[in-house]
Design a protein around this motif. Sequence first.
Motif, short mmCIF file in Angstrom:
data_model
loop_
_atom_site.label_atom_id
_atom_site.label_comp_id
_atom_site.label_asym_id
_atom_site.label_seq_id
_atom_site.Cartn_x
_atom_site.Cartn_y
_atom_site.Cartn_z
N SER A 125 42.79 15.55 27.50
CA SER A 125 43.80 14.78 28.22
C SER A 125 43.53 14.84 29.72
O SER A 125 42.96 15.81 30.22
CB SER A 125 45.21 15.32 27.94
OG SER A 125 45.41 16.56 28.59
N GLN A 126 43.95 13.80 30.40
CA GLN A 126 43.82 13.78 31.85
C GLN A 126 44.62 14.91 32.48
O GLN A 126 44.18 15.55 33.42
CB GLN A 126 44.29 12.42 32.41
CG GLN A 126 44.07 12.27 33.90
CD GLN A 126 42.60 12.20 34.27
OE1 GLN A 126 41.87 11.41 33.71
NE2 GLN A 126 42.18 13.01 35.22
N LYS A 127 45.81 15.17 31.93
CA LYS A 127 46.68 16.23 32.47
C LYS A 127 45.98 17.59 32.41
O LYS A 127 46.02 18.36 33.36
CB LYS A 127 47.99 16.26 31.70
CG LYS A 127 49.01 17.21 32.25
CD LYS A 127 50.32 17.11 31.48
CE LYS A 127 51.32 18.10 32.01
NZ LYS A 127 52.60 18.03 31.30
N ALA A 128 45.32 17.89 31.28
CA ALA A 128 44.61 19.17 31.15
C ALA A 128 43.44 19.24 32.13
O ALA A 128 43.19 20.28 32.75
CB ALA A 128 44.12 19.35 29.72
N PHE A 129 42.73 18.13 32.30
CA PHE A 129 41.62 18.10 33.24
C PHE A 129 42.12 18.31 34.67
O PHE A 129 41.53 19.08 35.43
CB PHE A 129 40.87 16.77 33.14
CG PHE A 129 39.67 16.71 34.02
CD1 PHE A 129 38.46 17.27 33.62
CD2 PHE A 129 39.73 16.11 35.27
CE1 PHE A 129 37.34 17.23 34.44
CE2 PHE A 129 38.62 16.06 36.10
CZ PHE A 129 37.42 16.63 35.68
N ASP A 130 43.21 17.66 35.03
CA ASP A 130 43.76 17.82 36.37
C ASP A 130 44.19 19.26 36.65
O ASP A 130 43.98 19.78 37.74
CB ASP A 130 44.94 16.86 36.58
CG ASP A 130 44.51 15.40 36.60
OD1 ASP A 130 43.29 15.11 36.77
OD2 ASP A 130 45.39 14.53 36.41
N PRO A 134 40.68 7.40 22.17
CA PRO A 134 39.94 6.14 22.33
C PRO A 134 40.60 5.25 23.39
O PRO A 134 41.82 5.23 23.54
CB PRO A 134 40.05 5.48 20.95
CG PRO A 134 40.30 6.62 20.01
CD PRO A 134 41.08 7.65 20.79
N ASN A 135 39.77 4.55 24.12
CA ASN A 135 40.20 3.61 25.16
C ASN A 135 40.80 4.27 26.39
O ASN A 135 41.33 3.58 27.26
CB ASN A 135 41.17 2.55 24.62
CG ASN A 135 40.53 1.75 23.50
OD1 ASN A 135 39.36 1.39 23.59
ND2 ASN A 135 41.29 1.52 22.45
N GLU A 136 40.76 5.60 26.48
CA GLU A 136 41.18 6.28 27.71
C GLU A 136 39.94 6.76 28.43
O GLU A 136 38.96 7.16 27.80
CB GLU A 136 42.11 7.46 27.39
CG GLU A 136 43.49 7.04 26.97
CD GLU A 136 44.46 8.21 26.91
OE1 GLU A 136 44.25 9.21 27.61
OE2 GLU A 136 45.43 8.10 26.15
N HIS A 137 40.00 6.72 29.75
CA HIS A 137 38.85 7.12 30.56
C HIS A 137 39.26 8.26 31.48
O HIS A 137 40.35 8.23 32.07
CB HIS A 137 38.33 5.95 31.38
CG HIS A 137 37.91 4.81 30.52
ND1 HIS A 137 36.71 4.79 29.86
CD2 HIS A 137 38.55 3.66 30.18
CE1 HIS A 137 36.62 3.67 29.15
NE2 HIS A 137 37.73 2.97 29.33
N LEU A 138 38.40 9.23 31.62
CA LEU A 138 38.67 10.38 32.48
C LEU A 138 38.50 9.98 33.94
O LEU A 138 37.48 9.41 34.33
CB LEU A 138 37.70 11.52 32.13
CG LEU A 138 37.89 12.82 32.89
CD1 LEU A 138 39.24 13.46 32.50
CD2 LEU A 138 36.75 13.78 32.58
N ALA A 139 39.50 10.28 34.74
CA ALA A 139 39.43 10.06 36.18
C ALA A 139 39.10 11.38 36.84
O ALA A 139 39.82 12.36 36.69
CB ALA A 139 40.77 9.52 36.69
N VAL A 140 37.99 11.39 37.56
CA VAL A 140 37.56 12.61 38.26
C VAL A 140 37.79 12.40 39.75
O VAL A 140 37.16 11.54 40.37
CB VAL A 140 36.07 12.92 37.97
CG1 VAL A 140 35.64 14.18 38.68
CG2 VAL A 140 35.83 13.02 36.47
#
Length: 124
Positions: A20-25, A45-51
Amino acid sequence: HVGGPDSSKRFDRIFICPGSQKAFDLALQIANPGARLIMFAPLPPNEHLAVSQEAYFKDLQISHSYSCGPNHTRAARAVLEKGLISAEQVVSDFVGIEELPRAYERMKQGEILKPMVVFSPNLA
């Protein structure tokens, strides 16, 4: 386990287990400069990681773990069924499901390297 997004602890290696983006953030927030972030699961699927640029300025390494898919599992099973390799050749310890808490402690202490969890006595 980390106390949440406001945690003051920082780490050099972070395994991001939920995809999840939240975990990455959160991982970005608690990463030391030069830390390595390991993505353990993909995003849906269809979600992209924002770095964010924070990863760049902290000089972070972002890598992905690999989890085998159905074809790899079938191939591994075929190798085992043919007797070409046995679990005893690649597993350091067989651990019953009820022994997991102690086994995790032993792994942290470096006493167990490559365990295999046994869910049933018939599988050992």
